[in-house]
Motif scaffolding. Structure first.
Motif: not given
Length: 120
Positions: A97-119
């Motif tokens: 999802s594009n929920d920033v809080s959920a993204g931050i929570k997921a990223a904090q649980q891992t060594d690396v975060a891959i974030v997919v954004v676009g327009t």
């Protein structure tokens, strides 16, 4: 011109973390609404029924460069990265999802975060 060329840096391999492998990381998060976006075919919808740029269209080349994939052959970002991570025995945490809080929570649980954004 100088500002333009400096802004083109898309990826910097600080610390030699790339390519992603079990030797470098144990877990990664894959974040963003587009990680599992289906292909969108603007020509396949009935006249007047085309949704306002369906999510899948954002990530499958919109506008005049739009590419339409055959659904059976489509490999989403999530599918491709998850398959590769499984081969390397890397744990995957997702936030589709594009929920920033959920993204931050997921990223904090891992060594690396891959974030997919676009327009479009």
């Amino acid at each position: 011109n100088n500002l333009t060329s400096e802004a083109i840096v898309l990826l910097k391999n600080d610390g030699g973390v790339l390519p992603l492998s079990r030797g470098h990381i144990k877990s990664m998060s894959i974040i963003g609404e587009g990680i599992d976006a289906a292909s969108y075919n603007p020509d396949g919808a009935p006249e007047g029924k085309i949704p306002a740029w369906a999510r899948g269209g954002w990530y499958s080349s919109g506008g005049s460069g739009h590419c339409v994939a055959h659904h059976r052959k489509l490999v989403t970002i999530l599918n491709g990265l998850s398959r590769r991570a499984a081969q390397e025995n890397i744990d995957v945490v997702t936030s589709a999802s594009n929920d920033v809080s959920a993204g931050i929570k997921a990223a904090q649980q891992t060594d690396v975060a891959i974030v997919v954004v676009g327009t479009t």
